[in-house]
Motif scaffolding. Structure first.
Motif, PDB file in Angstrom:
ATOM      1  N   ALA A   1      25.933 -23.908  28.859  1.00 18.44           N
ATOM      2  CA  ALA A   1      26.473 -23.571  27.544  1.00 18.44           C
ATOM      3  C   ALA A   1      26.438 -24.788  26.623  1.00 18.44           C
ATOM      4  CB  ALA A   1      27.896 -23.045  27.683  1.00 18.44           C
TER       5      ALA A   1
ATOM      6  N   VAL B   1      22.969 -25.553  25.085  1.00 18.56           N
ATOM      7  CA  VAL B   1      22.487 -24.708  23.976  1.00 18.56           C
ATOM      8  C   VAL B   1      23.530 -24.571  22.866  1.00 18.56           C
ATOM      9  CG1 VAL B   1      20.916 -23.423  25.471  1.00 18.56           C
ATOM     10  CG2 VAL B   1      23.247 -22.577  25.152  1.00 18.56           C
ATOM     11  N   ASP B   2      24.568 -25.416  22.906  1.00 16.04           N
ATOM     12  CA  ASP B   2      25.630 -25.397  21.892  1.00 16.04           C
ATOM     13  C   ASP B   2      26.320 -24.033  21.799  1.00 16.04           C
ATOM     14  OD1 ASP B   2      25.290 -28.080  21.090  1.00 16.04           O
ATOM     15  OD2 ASP B   2      23.587 -27.511  19.838  1.00 16.04           O
ATOM     16  N   LEU B   3      26.550 -23.430  22.947  1.00 17.76           N
ATOM     17  CA  LEU B   3      27.283 -22.168  22.997  1.00 17.76           C
ATOM     18  C   LEU B   3      28.761 -22.481  23.213  1.00 17.76           C
ATOM     19  CD1 LEU B   3      27.157 -19.001  23.131  1.00 17.76           C
ATOM     20  CD2 LEU B   3      27.097 -19.279  25.632  1.00 17.76           C
TER      21      LEU B   3
ATOM     22  N   THR C   1      32.412 -21.759  24.253  1.00 16.31           N
ATOM     23  CA  THR C   1      33.176 -20.862  25.121  1.00 16.31           C
ATOM     24  C   THR C   1      34.664 -21.075  24.873  1.00 16.31           C
ATOM     25  OG1 THR C   1      33.348 -22.435  26.961  1.00 16.31           O
ATOM     26  CG2 THR C   1      31.385 -21.039  26.897  1.00 16.31           C
TER      27      THR C   1
ATOM     28  N   ILE D   1      33.181 -15.861  25.601  1.00 20.90           N
ATOM     29  CA  ILE D   1      32.507 -16.485  24.472  1.00 20.90           C
ATOM     30  C   ILE D   1      32.972 -15.808  23.199  1.00 20.90           C
ATOM     31  CG2 ILE D   1      30.265 -16.933  23.383  1.00 20.90           C
ATOM     32  CD1 ILE D   1      30.486 -16.191  27.114  1.00 20.90           C
TER      33      ILE D   1
ATOM     34  N   CYS E   1      33.000 -14.423  19.471  1.00 19.14           N
ATOM     35  CA  CYS E   1      31.977 -14.046  18.493  1.00 19.14           C
ATOM     36  C   CYS E   1      32.543 -12.980  17.562  1.00 19.14           C
ATOM     37  CB  CYS E   1      30.695 -13.565  19.168  1.00 19.14           C
ATOM     38  SG  CYS E   1      30.882 -12.125  20.222  1.00 19.14           S
TER      39      CYS E   1
ATOM     40  N   PRO F   1      23.962 -18.290  29.547  1.00 18.62           N
ATOM     41  CA  PRO F   1      24.370 -18.910  28.279  1.00 18.62           C
ATOM     42  C   PRO F   1      23.283 -18.929  27.203  1.00 18.62           C
ATOM     43  CG  PRO F   1      25.217 -20.181  30.100  1.00 18.62           C
ATOM     44  CD  PRO F   1      24.285 -19.166  30.698  1.00 18.62           C
ATOM     45  N   ALA F   2      22.076 -19.297  27.564  1.00 21.12           N
ATOM     46  CA  ALA F   2      20.983 -19.344  26.581  1.00 21.12           C
ATOM     47  C   ALA F   2      20.691 -17.951  26.033  1.00 21.12           C
ATOM     48  CB  ALA F   2      19.730 -19.940  27.210  1.00 21.12           C
TER      49      ALA F   2
ATOM     50  N   LYS G   1      23.353 -17.051  23.527  1.00 19.30           N
ATOM     51  CA  LYS G   1      23.090 -17.771  22.276  1.00 19.30           C
ATOM     52  C   LYS G   1      22.002 -17.064  21.467  1.00 19.30           C
ATOM     53  CE  LYS G   1      23.540 -21.480  19.608  1.00 19.30           C
ATOM     54  NZ  LYS G   1      24.811 -21.867  18.961  1.00 19.30           N
ATOM     55  N   LYS G   2      20.943 -16.645  22.120  1.00 21.59           N
ATOM     56  CA  LYS G   2      19.845 -15.933  21.443  1.00 21.59           C
ATOM     57  C   LYS G   2      20.353 -14.602  20.867  1.00 21.59           C
ATOM     58  CE  LYS G   2      16.226 -17.785  24.471  1.00 21.59           C
ATOM     59  NZ  LYS G   2      15.281 -17.439  25.571  1.00 21.59           N
TER      60      LYS G   2
ATOM     61  N   GLU H   1      22.413 -15.215  17.772  1.00 24.83           N
ATOM     62  CA  GLU H   1      21.551 -15.567  16.642  1.00 24.83           C
ATOM     63  C   GLU H   1      20.814 -14.333  16.107  1.00 24.83           C
ATOM     64  OE1 GLU H   1      19.156 -18.640  18.363  1.00 24.83           O
ATOM     65  OE2 GLU H   1      20.646 -20.228  17.934  1.00 24.83           O
TER      66      GLU H   1
END
Length: 414
Positions: free
Chosen positions: A342, A345-347, A349, A360, A362, A402-403, A406-407, A410
């Motif tokens: 995390a 990828v700058d996620l 939590t 996470i 959001c 995690p990645a 993040k995707k 976005e």
């Protein structure tokens, strides 16, 4: 066409499919269609190995299989068999020896302890208080017995326990109602994995010492995940702090033996009071038995018998503790792996210490979860974010998720 409804609503909503089980069913359907390797099912709140198979302690499995018919088939007393009640107090409190009056009442898992506490320590129409990140069935349980649910902000701007929000909500509710049930799920909180520190607990006790004499508070500490939070003695150090509570604040421990034994289907748990007086402890047991009789009657005997056997045999207890520690270490490695990826990828939590879940935050959890499902990754959308069960996926998959989150965020414009 107008749908014909027979069920009396009584202030409740007529439920649709359970969200978590519904998502899990979709995950299983995709596994059937595309195969196991194409799907990551991070919805399940049970410990699975790296192949996705249920993990059960071998010591528990062997003990369960050795039970006699009397130990699993006979009715258990409503409060639980005496040996279980003694054992579950030892299991919940560990090395802590309280100066308070202790009583335990058997419940079907930790869920039963929540239900009975709300039923007996609040009135119809009252609101129950918990944090804004919470296990959704708290609301279901409260609604089913004619109560509401209110929340305080779990974290402040510094990502620490928000004692100011907690205090504000406690006294806001106590201005409106005589009784208040508070639920704090710690350590290894579901759904965030956060654990209150000793300093947090001291602040909570300080706030509750301001409760007016004419008001009564039940503080339910939901410790369902305590034995998977890390060092079992370390995470029980908050218990002595509870002795600083006033006489009109009753601490109750909601303990899930089902989780501790990795035998979820046994539905074995207990509500345990640390009462300031003998009279309050006796009343606790009496009202607990009454509510049990009026709902599920008595609990399954098998889990109680297993727990009683374990605590009557030091060698068996040592084996159970050792096996559970091995699984706990695996769980902690998964959580660390998720956190590491995390950060890469700058996620962001929610603060995580240990346990079965990571969350996470959001803005549109349903949209993010839906986007993840398109890639065969199944998570649970909550009110404030997406929950991932690290208990049910391998360390390797904990590094993948995690990645992908993040995707997905976005892609949803976040």
């Amino acid at each position: 066409m107008i749908e014909y409804v027979m069920a009396a609503k009584g202030g409740r909503t007529i439920p649709k499919e359970d969200k978590i089980f519904g998502i899990s069913n979709r995950a299983n359907a995709m596994i059937e269609k595309k195969g196991k390797d194409a799907v990551i099912n991070a919805t399940i709140g049970a410990l699975l190995d790296d192949n996705g198979d249920l993990m059960v302690l071998s010591s528990i499995d062997e003990t369960f299989r050795s039970l006699t018919p009397q130990e699993y088939a006979a009715y258990a007393p409503i409060a639980g068999i005496p040996a279980f009640r003694k054992a579950v107090v030892k299991a919940a409190l560990g090395k802590y020896e309280t100066k308070r009056y202790v009583e335990a009442v058997a419940t079907p898992g930790g869920t039963g302890s929540i239900r009975n506490t709300i039923a007996n320590y609040s009135q119809a129409g009252d609101k129950v208080l918990t944090s804004d990140w919470f296990w959704a069935p708290y609301g279901t349980i409260a609604s089913e017995i004619g109560r509401g649910l209110d929340t305080f902000q779990l974290f402040n701007d510094e990502r620490k326990f928000n004692i100011a929000s907690f205090e504000q909500k406690v006294f806001e509710l106590l201005e409106q109602q005589e009784y208040l049930t508070i639920i704090l799920n710690t350590p290894a909180h579901n759904p965030t994995g956060y654990s209150l520190t000793i300093e947090d607990w001291e602040s909570v006790v300080a706030v509750l010492n301001k409760v007016p004499a004419g008001r009564k508070v039940a503080l339910l500490v939901d410790v369902a995940y305590i034995d998977f939070a890390g060092d079992e003695d370390e995470y029980r150090k908050f218990l002595p702090v509870l002795e600083g509570l006033p006489v009109n604040v009753l601490p109750i421990i909601g303990y899930s033996a089902s989780k501790t034994l990795t035998a979820y289907g046994m539905r074995c748990g207990a509500m345990i009071c640390l009462a300031p007086t003998e009279a309050i402890a006796k009343e606790f047991k009496s009202v607990g038995e009454f509510s049990s009789r009026g709902s599920w009657s008595n609990c399954s005997r098998a889990g109680q018998s297993v727990m009683a056997r374990i605590y009557a045999d030091e060698e068996l207890l040592a084996r159970v503790t050792r096996e559970r520690a091995e699984i706990r270490d695996m769980l902690l490695r998964r959580g660390k792996a998720f956190e590491e990826e995390a950060k890469k990828v700058d996620l962001v939590t929610v603060p995580f210490d240990a346990g079965f879940f990571v969350s996470i935050p959001c803005d549109d959890p349903d949209a993010v979860a839906s986007k993840l499902e398109e890639k065969g990754i199944f998570t649970v959308p909550l009110a404030k974010g997406v929950r991932v069960s690290i208990a049910s996926v391998s360390e390797e998959k904990c590094r993948i998720i995690p990645a992908e989150i993040k995707k997905a965020m976005e892609a949803c414009g976040m």
